[in-house]
Design an enzyme around this catalytic site. Structure first.
Site, short mmCIF file in Angstrom:
data_model
loop_
_atom_site.label_atom_id
_atom_site.label_comp_id
_atom_site.label_asym_id
_atom_site.label_seq_id
_atom_site.Cartn_x
_atom_site.Cartn_y
_atom_site.Cartn_z
N GLN A 1 -5.19 3.77 -6.96
CA GLN A 1 -6.36 4.00 -6.11
C GLN A 1 -6.68 5.50 -6.25
O GLN A 1 -5.96 6.33 -5.71
CB GLN A 1 -6.03 3.65 -4.66
N TYR B 1 3.00 -2.12 4.02
CA TYR B 1 2.88 -0.68 3.79
C TYR B 1 4.17 -0.14 3.18
O TYR B 1 5.27 -0.49 3.63
CB TYR B 1 2.70 0.07 5.12
N ARG C 1 32.48 7.77 -8.38
CA ARG C 1 31.12 8.00 -8.86
C ARG C 1 30.64 6.82 -9.72
O ARG C 1 31.41 5.92 -10.02
CB ARG C 1 31.08 9.31 -9.63
N LEU D 1 0.84 -1.20 0.00
CA LEU D 1 0.00 0.00 0.00
C LEU D 1 0.88 1.25 0.00
O LEU D 1 1.70 1.44 0.90
CB LEU D 1 -0.91 0.01 1.23
N GLY E 1 -3.81 1.19 15.82
CA GLY E 1 -4.92 0.27 16.05
C GLY E 1 -4.53 -0.70 17.15
O GLY E 1 -3.39 -1.11 17.25
N ARG F 1 1.88 15.02 6.58
CA ARG F 1 2.78 15.55 7.60
C ARG F 1 4.25 15.60 7.18
O ARG F 1 5.08 16.15 7.88
CB ARG F 1 2.61 14.75 8.90
N ASN G 1 50.53 4.16 -14.38
CA ASN G 1 50.63 5.17 -13.31
C ASN G 1 50.13 6.51 -13.83
O ASN G 1 50.59 6.99 -14.86
CB ASN G 1 52.09 5.27 -12.89
C1 UD1 Z 1 -3.15 1.89 9.95
C2 UD1 Z 1 -4.03 0.83 10.61
C3 UD1 Z 1 -3.73 0.82 12.11
C4 UD1 Z 1 -2.26 0.54 12.35
C5 UD1 Z 1 -1.40 1.57 11.58
C6 UD1 Z 1 0.03 1.18 11.66
C7 UD1 Z 1 -6.08 0.67 9.34
C8 UD1 Z 1 -7.51 1.05 9.28
N1 UD1 Z 1 -5.41 1.12 10.38
O1 UD1 Z 1 -3.57 3.13 10.44
O2 UD1 Z 1 -4.48 -0.19 12.74
O3 UD1 Z 1 -1.96 0.60 13.71
O4 UD1 Z 1 -1.78 1.63 10.20
O5 UD1 Z 1 0.84 2.18 11.07
O6 UD1 Z 1 -5.63 -0.04 8.51
N2 UD1 Z 1 -3.13 3.73 2.29
C9 UD1 Z 1 -3.51 3.63 0.98
N3 UD1 Z 1 -4.78 3.99 0.63
C10 UD1 Z 1 -5.68 4.45 1.52
C11 UD1 Z 1 -5.28 4.55 2.86
C12 UD1 Z 1 -4.00 4.19 3.22
O7 UD1 Z 1 -2.72 3.21 0.13
O8 UD1 Z 1 -6.80 4.74 1.10
C13 UD1 Z 1 -1.78 3.33 2.66
C14 UD1 Z 1 -0.93 4.49 3.17
O9 UD1 Z 1 -0.21 5.09 2.13
C15 UD1 Z 1 -0.03 3.81 4.18
C16 UD1 Z 1 -0.87 2.66 4.70
O10 UD1 Z 1 -1.87 2.41 3.73
O11 UD1 Z 1 1.11 3.28 3.58
C17 UD1 Z 1 -1.50 2.95 6.05
O12 UD1 Z 1 -2.34 4.05 5.96
P1 UD1 Z 1 -2.46 5.12 7.11
O13 UD1 Z 1 -3.41 6.16 6.68
O14 UD1 Z 1 -1.11 5.55 7.54
O15 UD1 Z 1 -3.14 4.25 8.26
P2 UD1 Z 1 -3.12 4.54 9.81
O16 UD1 Z 1 -4.21 5.50 10.12
O17 UD1 Z 1 -1.76 4.87 10.24
#
Ligand code: UD1
Ligand code: MG
Length: 450
Positions: free
Chosen positions: A75, A103, A315, A8, A140, A15, A359
């Protein structure tokens, strides 16, 4: 049965306060996305699907650069982690075997941890990677009953008691691929955020009579990056681990805390790395080579018995064969140095081939660029290039040849020839004292006038 991987990477990362999509921010010289893909690659996945969204084009390019066989799906709107996983369903509609969801912004999951999750699939339909959080914050929470995972509750939706739980969700989930997608399809968005939570599949699975379980790992692995400060922390964590690994693998680091590694740095046993050495992407150092203090290396190869630095820059495309010596203030780019070549001081070698035993004198420059195109310099074996030689490429110097110091070499030099390309020296006997007197009188006049 090969595993499928879904990564994902659609989130914006607000942030980070950046124009760059979050997963493309670098840790150890590589986008965070590559770290996640590398962790997943250890499972030899049959298919890899990256879910992109914000900055999809750039994310897709980076994903392909790591693994050209991966599939990128977009998405369009970020409606939650379950919605993100669902985007991968069409690509994996025929996939058998397990699916691991990672993730893109969680770079440090170890291969062993993913293996442990796959092993746990023998006991549970859905396996979630959890960790004991020092500060559970907004993670979570994993609601467990003995070994079994009952459900995952998001911080926003948790009761006061549930927020007391310190066992947290890393986000990494593993299940049978088709089971995963059928569960994800059932997820709704009736919650505090109005998002489709991937975490809801645990309860949905249990309603079907399927079991869910937790595998835990140290918190250091689940470290996610949401801010620049966390990016810096992630870098520090990576470097600490890389230094420890190098030491364990038999590499001498004189001052480990001052050496910086890239994700793909390879250093052989008994290599010696001095203080303040920086490794960019794509460096391999063979056993027994020595990199002295204050060197900057990227995209290069240093063979056994070679020594580099102090204060040298290698390089991309710098290839040093065995027993090559590169000394201080030398820059080498896209150049092959055969066995035993010596480049001691103050030199630039770019787009060059240097034969064995040659050299290169101090202050030598390959003039490889004419303002429009790059050209190659080819130097043979056992050549002596005099100090301060300018080699105006394209140009060739034959085997066993020599160039005189201060020469500008614009034409090819045959084997065994000596090339002198400089003005002939003129000597004026007795002139020096007269010149000194002249300069002194000019200075005296100027001081009187002032
Ligand atoms: C999520 C978890 C939470 C967990 C935490 C750990 C869910 C509902 N919650 O929360 O339980 O403790 O991660 O870090 O899953 N992403 C997408 N598409 C979306 C939403 C998110 O690709 O529509 C991706 C984000 O880029 C990221 C990951 O999914 O890489 C997590 O999304 P994020 O919004 O950070 O979830 P949290 O609220 O942190
Ligand atoms: Mg997050």
């Amino acid at each position: 049965m090969p595993v499928s991987l879904v990564i994902l990477a659609a989130g914006q990362g607000t942030r980070m306060n950046s124009d760059l999509p979050k997963v493309l921010h670098k840790v150890a010289g590589a986008p965070m996305l590559h770290h996640a893909m590398q962790a997943g690659a250890s499972l030899s996945p049959g298919q890899v699907v990256v879910v992109a969204g914000h900055g999809a084009e750039a994310v897709s390019k980076a994903a392909m650069a790591y693994d050209e066989d991966c599939t990128v799906v977009v998405q369009e709107a970020q409606l939650g982690t379950a919605h993100a996983v669902a985007q991968a369903a069409p690509v994996l509609s025929d996939a058998r075997g397990d699916c691991v969801v990672l993730y893109g912004d969680t770079p440090f999951i170890r291969p062993e941890t993913l293996e442990a999750m796959l092993d746990a699939r023998a006991r549970h339909a859905v396996v979630v990677l959890g960790f004991e959080a020092r500060d559970p914050g907004r993670y979570g929470r994993l609601v467990t009953q003995g070994e079994a995972l009952e459900r995952i509750v998001e911080f926003k939706d948790a009761t006061h008691e549930e927020r007391e739980i310190t066992l947290c969700n890393s986000g990494v989930i593993c299940a049978d691929t088709q089971t995963l997608f059928s569960l994800v399809a059932e997820v709704g968005n009736d919650n505090a955020s109005g998002e489709y939570y991937l975490t809801d599949i645990v309860e949905l699975a249990r309603k079907r009579g399927l079991s869910a379980g937790v595998v835990t790992c140290p918190e250091s692995e689940t470290m996610g990056v949401n801010t620049r400060a966390q990016l810096a922390e992630a870098e520090a964590a990576f470097q600490a681990r890389a230094r420890a690994e190098a030491l364990e693998n038999g590499v001498t680091l004189t001052a480990p805390e001052t050496v910086f590694f890239a994700l793909d740095t390879h250093i052989g046993r008994d290599a010696i790395i001095g203080p303040n050495v920086y490794f960019g992407p794509g460096v391999t150092i063979e056993s027994g080579a020595e990199i002295k203090a204050f060197c900057h290396l990227e995209g290069c190869h240093v063979s056994r018995g070679a020594d580099v630095g102090p204060f040298a820059r290698l390089r991309p495309g710098a290839e040093l064969a065995e027993h090559v010596h590169v000394g201080n203030f030398v820059e080498i780019k896209n150049a092959i140095l055969d066995e035993g070549v010596k480049v001691g001081h103050l030199t630039y070698l770019g787009d060059a081939d240097i034969g064995e035993g040659t050299n290169i004198g101090a202050g030598t420059i390959t003039c490889n660029y004419d303002g429009v195109n790059k050209h190659r310099t080819t130097i043979g074996k056992r050549v002596f290039i005099g100090s301060d030689t300018m080699l105006v490429a394209p140009v060739k110097v034959g085997d066993d040849a020599m160039t005189g110091s201060g020469s500008v070499i614009t034409e090819d030099v045959p084997d065994e020839a000596v090339a002198l390309g400089r003005a002939r020296q003129v000597v004026k006997p007795g002139l020096a004292p007269k010149l000194f007197d002249l300069y002194k009188s000019i200075k005296a006049k100027r001081q009187k006038g002032a």
